[in-house]
Design a protein around this motif. Sequence first.
Motif, mmCIF file in Angstrom:
data_model
loop_
_atom_site.group_PDB
_atom_site.id
_atom_site.type_symbol
_atom_site.label_atom_id
_atom_site.label_comp_id
_atom_site.label_asym_id
_atom_site.label_seq_id
_atom_site.Cartn_x
_atom_site.Cartn_y
_atom_site.Cartn_z
ATOM 1 N N VAL A 134 0.833 -1.204 0.000
ATOM 2 C CA VAL A 134 0.000 0.000 0.000
ATOM 3 C C VAL A 134 0.870 1.257 0.000
ATOM 4 O O VAL A 134 0.699 2.163 -0.812
ATOM 5 C CB VAL A 134 -0.943 0.006 1.229
ATOM 6 N N SER A 135 1.834 1.320 0.921
ATOM 7 C CA SER A 135 2.570 2.568 1.133
ATOM 8 C C SER A 135 3.620 2.882 0.075
ATOM 9 O O SER A 135 3.829 4.054 -0.239
ATOM 10 C CB SER A 135 3.219 2.566 2.511
ATOM 11 N N VAL A 136 4.280 1.891 -0.474
ATOM 12 C CA VAL A 136 5.351 2.167 -1.454
ATOM 13 C C VAL A 136 4.807 2.895 -2.680
ATOM 14 O O VAL A 136 5.304 3.975 -3.025
ATOM 15 C CB VAL A 136 6.115 0.872 -1.833
ATOM 16 N N PRO A 137 3.796 2.361 -3.368
ATOM 17 C CA PRO A 137 3.309 3.109 -4.532
ATOM 18 C C PRO A 137 2.646 4.438 -4.146
ATOM 19 O O PRO A 137 2.797 5.435 -4.854
ATOM 20 C CB PRO A 137 2.308 2.175 -5.205
ATOM 21 N N LEU A 138 1.951 4.459 -3.025
ATOM 22 C CA LEU A 138 1.289 5.684 -2.591
ATOM 23 C C LEU A 138 2.314 6.795 -2.357
ATOM 24 O O LEU A 138 2.185 7.907 -2.887
ATOM 25 C CB LEU A 138 0.495 5.409 -1.302
ATOM 26 N N ASP A 139 3.330 6.504 -1.592
ATOM 27 C CA ASP A 139 4.392 7.474 -1.311
ATOM 28 C C ASP A 139 5.107 7.895 -2.596
ATOM 29 O O ASP A 139 5.331 9.086 -2.837
ATOM 30 C CB ASP A 139 5.403 6.864 -0.329
ATOM 31 N N SER A 140 5.463 6.927 -3.426
ATOM 32 C CA SER A 140 6.238 7.205 -4.638
ATOM 33 C C SER A 140 5.476 8.079 -5.623
ATOM 34 O O SER A 140 6.023 9.048 -6.156
ATOM 35 C CB SER A 140 6.634 5.889 -5.326
ATOM 36 N N VAL A 141 4.228 7.735 -5.873
ATOM 37 C CA VAL A 141 3.422 8.504 -6.826
ATOM 38 C C VAL A 141 3.120 9.892 -6.277
ATOM 39 O O VAL A 141 3.293 10.902 -6.970
ATOM 40 C CB VAL A 141 2.118 7.748 -7.189
ATOM 41 N N LEU A 142 2.700 9.960 -5.041
ATOM 42 C CA LEU A 142 2.340 11.247 -4.437
ATOM 43 C C LEU A 142 3.533 12.194 -4.408
ATOM 44 O O LEU A 142 3.448 13.344 -4.862
ATOM 45 C CB LEU A 142 1.797 11.028 -3.025
ATOM 46 N N PHE A 143 4.667 11.720 -3.895
ATOM 47 C CA PHE A 143 5.842 12.591 -3.812
ATOM 48 C C PHE A 143 6.292 13.048 -5.198
ATOM 49 O O PHE A 143 6.528 14.234 -5.428
ATOM 50 C CB PHE A 143 7.012 11.908 -3.097
ATOM 51 N N THR A 144 6.428 12.114 -6.114
ATOM 52 C CA THR A 144 6.963 12.452 -7.442
ATOM 53 C C THR A 144 6.068 13.444 -8.165
ATOM 54 O O THR A 144 6.560 14.409 -8.761
ATOM 55 C CB THR A 144 7.169 11.176 -8.277
ATOM 56 N N LEU A 145 4.767 13.224 -8.124
ATOM 57 C CA LEU A 145 3.862 14.159 -8.798
ATOM 58 C C LEU A 145 3.913 15.547 -8.154
ATOM 59 O O LEU A 145 3.988 16.562 -8.858
ATOM 60 C CB LEU A 145 2.441 13.617 -8.804
ATOM 61 N N LEU A 146 3.885 15.600 -6.826
ATOM 62 C CA LEU A 146 3.913 16.898 -6.151
ATOM 63 C C LEU A 146 5.248 17.614 -6.335
ATOM 64 O O LEU A 146 5.292 18.836 -6.463
ATOM 65 C CB LEU A 146 3.613 16.725 -4.658
ATOM 66 N N ALA A 147 6.331 16.873 -6.346
ATOM 67 C CA ALA A 147 7.657 17.487 -6.435
ATOM 68 C C ALA A 147 8.050 17.879 -7.862
ATOM 69 O O ALA A 147 8.718 18.891 -8.055
ATOM 70 C CB ALA A 147 8.710 16.534 -5.863
ATOM 71 N N PHE A 148 7.639 17.100 -8.855
ATOM 72 C CA PHE A 148 8.204 17.296 -10.185
ATOM 73 C C PHE A 148 7.210 17.599 -11.305
ATOM 74 O O PHE A 148 7.620 17.978 -12.395
ATOM 75 C CB PHE A 148 9.044 16.069 -10.578
ATOM 76 N N TYR A 149 5.903 17.425 -11.056
ATOM 77 C CA TYR A 149 4.927 17.672 -12.112
ATOM 78 C C TYR A 149 5.014 19.130 -12.573
ATOM 79 O O TYR A 149 5.019 20.050 -11.770
ATOM 80 C CB TYR A 149 3.497 17.360 -11.649
ATOM 81 N N GLY A 150 5.095 19.312 -13.865
ATOM 82 C CA GLY A 150 5.202 20.653 -14.438
ATOM 83 C C GLY A 150 6.640 21.088 -14.665
ATOM 84 O O GLY A 150 6.892 21.987 -15.459
ATOM 85 N N ASP A 151 7.589 20.464 -13.955
ATOM 86 C CA ASP A 151 9.006 20.793 -14.130
ATOM 87 C C ASP A 151 9.746 19.739 -14.941
ATOM 88 O O ASP A 151 10.839 19.994 -15.422
ATOM 89 C CB ASP A 151 9.700 20.942 -12.772
ATOM 90 N N MET A 152 9.160 18.555 -15.039
ATOM 91 C CA MET A 152 9.798 17.459 -15.762
ATOM 92 C C MET A 152 8.798 16.883 -16.749
ATOM 93 O O MET A 152 7.593 17.038 -16.583
ATOM 94 C CB MET A 152 10.269 16.370 -14.785
#
Length: 187
Positions: A134-152
């Motif tokens: 549950v937590s691995v994909p949730l953390d990975s997707v949430l962090f990556t989208l919030l941190a890099f969406y629009g910049d990458m």
Amino acid sequence: MNAPASPTALGKPALTPTLLIILYALSILLANITLNKFIPLPVFGLLSVGTIFFAAVFTLRDRIHQAGGLKAVYIAIALALLVNTVAAALLHTPLRFIGASFLAILVGELADTAVYQRLIHRSWWTRVLTSNAVSVPLDSVLFTLLAFYGDMSTRDILQIIFADIVAKYVIAALFAFRARHAAAQAA
């Protein structure tokens, strides 16, 4: 129940909940300091160096659960959030990364803890594998989208998410295998 042998049963001193909590917060801090440094994988994937440190968090949280219980896990999560937010502000980390990290840790760790706690009477393997699923994909997707969406680019974001999830599962599996192997040796 198929719980691994305790460290003291293996002839090693048990780590205290306090030491585990400190290691947990430190692992997240190291992950956050290196979150925007990437290693290209040979075929597909951009592995954040921070992922290597963050993968230890899953095992440390599970050990905190065993050593100190649910209250200790909540203390660890709160301490990690506080330490990492203060450190990020002192290091002039962009607010976007601070917010992404804070939310991903909060949501991912609380989700993992909730699943782990629901399965507390099941075997250690069931608790760890299910909560990580549950937590691995949730953390990975949430962090990556919030941190890099629009910049990458979308491709780069997908590569980061892919590498992040694979690396966390592989590292967590290695830790779990090591724990199981140590338990089998003690038996």
